[in-house]
Design a protein around this motif. Sequence first.
Motif, PDB file in Angstrom:
ATOM      1  N   VAL A  27       0.863  -1.178   0.000  1.00 43.64           N
ATOM      2  CA  VAL A  27       0.000   0.000   0.000  1.00 43.64           C
ATOM      3  C   VAL A  27       0.897   1.224   0.000  1.00 43.64           C
ATOM      4  O   VAL A  27       1.842   1.310   0.789  1.00 43.64           O
ATOM      5  CB  VAL A  27      -0.926   0.021   1.244  1.00 43.64           C
ATOM      6  N   ALA A  28       0.634   2.158  -0.905  1.00 37.41           N
ATOM      7  CA  ALA A  28       1.459   3.362  -0.983  1.00 37.41           C
ATOM      8  C   ALA A  28       1.431   4.101   0.350  1.00 37.41           C
ATOM      9  O   ALA A  28       0.367   4.328   0.926  1.00 37.41           O
ATOM     10  CB  ALA A  28       0.964   4.269  -2.108  1.00 37.41           C
ATOM     11  N   GLY A  29       2.615   4.484   0.818  1.00 35.83           N
ATOM     12  CA  GLY A  29       2.702   5.213   2.068  1.00 35.83           C
ATOM     13  C   GLY A  29       2.794   4.343   3.293  1.00 35.83           C
ATOM     14  O   GLY A  29       2.953   4.857   4.412  1.00 35.83           O
ATOM     15  N   ALA A  30       2.658   3.013   3.138  1.00 32.41           N
ATOM     16  CA  ALA A  30       2.761   2.117   4.287  1.00 32.41           C
ATOM     17  C   ALA A  30       4.211   2.068   4.775  1.00 32.41           C
ATOM     18  O   ALA A  30       5.143   2.269   3.999  1.00 32.41           O
ATOM     19  CB  ALA A  30       2.274   0.717   3.912  1.00 32.41           C
ATOM     20  N   PRO A  31       4.425   1.808   6.033  1.00 34.88           N
ATOM     21  CA  PRO A  31       5.809   1.760   6.551  1.00 34.88           C
ATOM     22  C   PRO A  31       6.540   0.510   6.089  1.00 34.88           C
ATOM     23  O   PRO A  31       5.937  -0.440   5.563  1.00 34.88           O
ATOM     24  CB  PRO A  31       5.614   1.762   8.067  1.00 34.88           C
ATOM     25  N   GLY A  32       7.854   0.515   6.307  1.00 32.86           N
ATOM     26  CA  GLY A  32       8.641  -0.669   6.036  1.00 32.86           C
ATOM     27  C   GLY A  32       8.405  -1.739   7.091  1.00 32.86           C
ATOM     28  O   GLY A  32       7.790  -1.505   8.135  1.00 32.86           O
ATOM     29  N   ALA A  33       8.905  -2.924   6.798  1.00 33.62           N
ATOM     30  CA  ALA A  33       8.694  -4.043   7.720  1.00 33.62           C
ATOM     31  C   ALA A  33       9.565  -3.883   8.955  1.00 33.62           C
ATOM     32  O   ALA A  33      10.685  -3.374   8.876  1.00 33.62           O
ATOM     33  CB  ALA A  33       9.028  -5.354   7.021  1.00 33.62           C
TER      34      ALA A  33
END
Length: 1446
Positions: free
Chosen positions: A299-305
């Motif tokens: 999802v665009a803008g989601a944080p990294g893992a």
Amino acid sequence: MAEPAYTVPAFRQRSPDDVEEYQRVTSNVGKGLASIQEELHRMRVATKTQVENIAIKREVQEMMHKVPMRTETNTPPDFLVALRSHTVWEKTPVKLFCTVGGHPRPIVKWYKGGKPVDPLSVPGKYKIESKYGVHSLIISRCVVSDTAEYSAVATNSHGSVTSKATVIVKRAGGAYESCQLFGQVPYLTKIHPSKLEITLLDKFGVSFGTEGGSIRLACTMVVVPDLPNVPPLAEWYRDDKLLKPGKLVEIKVGGGSASLNLPHLAKDDEGLYTLRMWTKDGTAEHSAYLFVKDAVPSVAGAPGAPISVKAFDINSDYVLVAWKPPNLTKEAPITGYFVDKRESGSTTWSQCNDSPVKVCKYPVHGLSAGHAYHFRVRAVNSAGMSRASRESDKVTALDPAERERLQVIQLDGKHEVVIKADDVEGYVTLPGAPTDVHASEIFKSYIVLSWNPPSPRGRAPIWYLIEKSVAGTGAWQRINAAVKLQSPRYPVFDLEAGKKFQFRVYSENLYGVSEASGPTGPVETLDEHGSERPVGVPSAPGQVVATRNTKSSVFVQWDPPKHANKLMGYYIDASVIGSKEWSPCNHKPYKHTRFVVHGLTPGETYVFRVQAVNVYGLSEESQESSPISVEPAIERGVEYATPGAPHGITMLSCDGASITIAWKSPKHRGGSKITAYYVDKRDADSLTWQEVNTAPTQTRTYKVDGLTEGTFYEFKVQAGNLAGVGVPSAPSLPLKCEAWTAPEPGPAYDLAASEVRGDSLVLLWKAPVYIGASAITGYIVEMAKKGHSYHPQNEVPVTHRYLRVTGLEEGAVYTFKVKAVNAEGVGKASEPSEPVVARALPGTQEIQLGVDEDTGDIFLSLEACEISETSKFVWSKNYKEITDCPRVTVETKGKLSKLIFVNPDVNDLGAFSVIVTDTDGVSASHTLTEDALNTLLELSYNIRHPIVPLKHHLNYEVLEKGHVRFWLQCLKLSSAATYRFIVNDKEVTSSESNKISHDVKTGVIQMVMDHFTKLNEGTYTVQVHDGRAKNQSSLVLVGNVFKTVYKEAEFQRSEHIRKQGPHFAEYLSYKVDDDCTVLLVCKVANVKKETAFHWFKDDEEIVLETPPNVMSGTVALPITMFSRKDQGHYKAKLSDDKGKDTSVFDISGQVFDDIINDIAHIAGSSASELVLQCTPEGIRLQCYMKYYTEEIRTAWLHKDTKISSSEKMRIAGTAEMAWMQIRDPTEKEKGHYSIQIMDATKSYTRTFDLSGQAYTDAYEEYLRLKAAAFAEKNRGRVVGGLPDVVTIMELKTLSLTCTVWGDPSPEVTWFKNEQEVVSTEHAKITFEANKYSSLTINNVTPEDSGKYSINVRNKYGGEFVEITVSVYKQGETPPEPKLGGRQATPVPLSSKAPTPAQTPTPAQTPTPSLRSSKSPTPTPKSPTPSRSLKSPSPARSFKSPTPPRK
């Protein structure tokens, strides 16, 4: 019965030769097995004999006969005795054996090199046994090919466990046989890898990968000797941690290379990778960093893992999962995390938490004991969910306490006996209470309770019950009613914020529930400000400094944060100057405060920032570093690079046949000064470039001639330095060759920022080439902050070509434009300047104005914070460069440059500035004003016309004996200096009464007058000459000043006389010892043994038990238990034949208060916590201290309200304690009590919480003591009249009479030899007025000897008193009485009518009725209490403790 012979299956029929070989092998195996079985039998017998001799074994066996068998607790497998590696000769057997525990009983399978061992595959080769809990694998007639790694895998329903061992088979000849078996080659060779010579050739460099991808790191090498069966020993490390081969790491070595393959990249793989090869000379190593960036989010803008998911604190149904947060640059902040789990062997993930957890820790409970699990974490922000992290390593849910309950006993160092704690505990049904209950993790959303399992716990499985209570209420509530908790860990969620809770734990098994554990202290998830405990993210890191490293990397270092809060590491971000976007430099927290950022664009200018990371997330960003261009560091001997491309080509003027252009210097200079520019041109419609100047130009402007009017031209520029000509600039925009005819001026150019500071800078520019129709009259400067529009900085045009811009925001980025103005109007704006960051260079210095101490020259100087080999100091006045000017000279040495004025005057006033070329903008300025110049001229004159410098002017000092010293001190004084003293205009020379001297080293000149009289009033002057320099100083001693000196001199003279005899070196003062004793102390001098010393208080002498010892030099008067009565006027007198002296000390007023405050300080520091003492009158709170007196300021408080002493609340104390008595306590007296002990500056508070169970226990104890006191007061007792021992002659009359008392009236019983005496004519008992009791024995005989006793008792108790009676015959010597507690008194003799001896019995007393024979007779089992006992029911010490004195 013999075992049946092995029958070979039809599909394994062999030829006769094979059968013969098989029979030979079988025969040898049988012999080998027989010897092994004999050895095993011998070991068993020896072990059994030794075990039987151990006392604990015997105890366990006895308990086993008494305790019924119970269900064993389910446990996973565990190797009690693990496999052991062996090295054997070829053709000999070897036995591998292990001991396995667990319930249900584990099944053991054997593997060779990872493949199952099948005894049927090679008949007679392998034999597998499982007897008496010992599992064994026997390999008969070993060959070299049997060299391998063998493993035993034990499995039951609760998990599996593996033990491994290596078997190495040697040839009888001494050589190994090569065998390529599962990486075991190093064990089969004579050459160890450390004997090889290895040279690394092609090495892996800094690498970049992406999550989900793969990468290979490899090095080629030369190995000597290069043997195919002896590969080098290569070890790979990530951040100094050894990597082991697995599904995530593939390691290969051989064929002239060593490689590491990471097939499934994750950010966990980021770090510094090191290849270490073991060589003949030590190790050959190579390291390089691997960067792993985030994969494209779903999802665009989601944080990294999230990163580094690990499980800690593993229990049978609970683990604590922790991880590290990802880096965020342009993503929205993380709002929480979700934790997922899956069982090992399953591919299904289940979510553990219903709502996101905000910290990087989460307790997962409800696991199945013995099952193995993996965990992963996902981050959430406002945009959506991140990708899942890499799953954690496998963890098995086991109870760590089970292993601790096993005890292993070594026998002869060879054998082991395992004993369970269950056997030692004995037959235990109910478990004990858990201990050490506490909150091991406290966060806003949850806490984790931890405790120690009970001991003893019994053999039955146990589980735990947990209760909580709001602190102080005493109301407990079960919180895990639906959960059967087996681990000593439990997470508690959804606690109400702002409240404090307490917790306690019970143990439970099939027999019942234990007592409750002790409660925890109050636990609160939030502090009083609503912040999470402990306070969350770290503070921002400190100053960030970036320095050049290579053409694509920069070295960044920073200061750690002031508040680390359990720091995990740092994230570093980078941004190109002029852009608004930040990019992450690392994707896994870096633990150190220095980092090399790779992968940068050469020649580009960057700024960097740093964030700190902990379990709560990311800190605020640090301040940005200074901009830095990505260029290699310049060092001597390193080849310089060619410069980068110039840029910003603009047209300054055009006359129709020529165009004047200007450009900006390259961002990357190549490490050396740019010495040349070359211009090319082309027609805009052509592709062919033409050289404009074959000879280089050093300026950044050039007039291009020979152009055709009306034609569009493009230009490009190349820069050159010591390394050569760099790359050309990008072509300019098409410029039309058309004559400028506008009346307004053209654009200014070459804008440069100088003297950049945090809030100001100076903008410089050059005048337009095209001036328009009239002369230029001024300039207007426009400024734009990054992200904002341009606006003018000066309303009135300035006539000069510089402007100081103030009011800047430190760290902000600005650009500027300049417009020239003439009579026709405002001209065209210049090109924007380069972006400027409002921040001073580290170590920036300002121009210093001063005077040379040797020559008197006035100068301006600047010490540069940085220079290069080609740097020059360019001085300017009013921002016009100073070239050949006779008024000044310039001297430069290293980083220091001076501008020296030749003959300074008002013509030199103005603004002087200096710029250091070939630096990052080192510059400064200083404005020389007329006042400053006049001050410097005066100082210069003094240097050129010297005086003797004085450190101290003429002064006086009164010495002992009343001598007066006049002195001054020169800073410098040579041995050739001369001087003279003048008093009242008359020179004074040195004499016996006026000693004049000087010291060249210190520069001191002095005169000492032995006798200072009233005639010495006047003016004193000292004149000093030292070469060309001279000086003088005067001192006026007249009027009050003289009287002060004269009075002091007379006092010192009298003091000198006083000190000729015994005197006080230090007058009386006081001090308070640690035991609160007040000491009046003085020091004496010039004393002898005959010197008398006397103490007085209020003129009355104080006589001490030990006379003062004046020879010690110090005399002290101790005042113990100091109080107001000790106030008074104290005096000490000292005298002998040489004189006398007196010292007085008044203890009153402020002095008394100071002493009390000092005592209060010691008492308060030593004060114990309030303790509770119950009395028959009420409840007493006591505070013990070293000393207490009512003068010490104290305050008792109840619920923060001050208590005044009253009948209800009585306040008092003793020398050892202060106490407060609550008479007849009620519910109103419950609550928090405290005492405040106050000294001059501080108060000491001690508290006690008299509420809840404490009040209940105290009140019950008070009632008990009150009743006991009443009973003691009214119980029956013997008041007096009875002796302990009676000696009497036979045939006399013995009368034992005593007075008794009790309310109600007591009953009286007499005994002889513990048998009740019944009233008879021979032994008559009387009891008169319920007060007097007598036992009269007529005509005593030896049979009447014995132990008599009286028992006086009523309903409140009684007393038992014994009397020993001895009867001797007439004519015998009376025996000596054995004295007891009271003096034995002989009974007066009476022949016929005996009367009570000395008994106040009335004349007529009715005969009392005797007690019934049913009255109990005391026996030795009911000992007689001591008559001195005053409290038959002593206070219970555990409810009213009395602490020791501190």
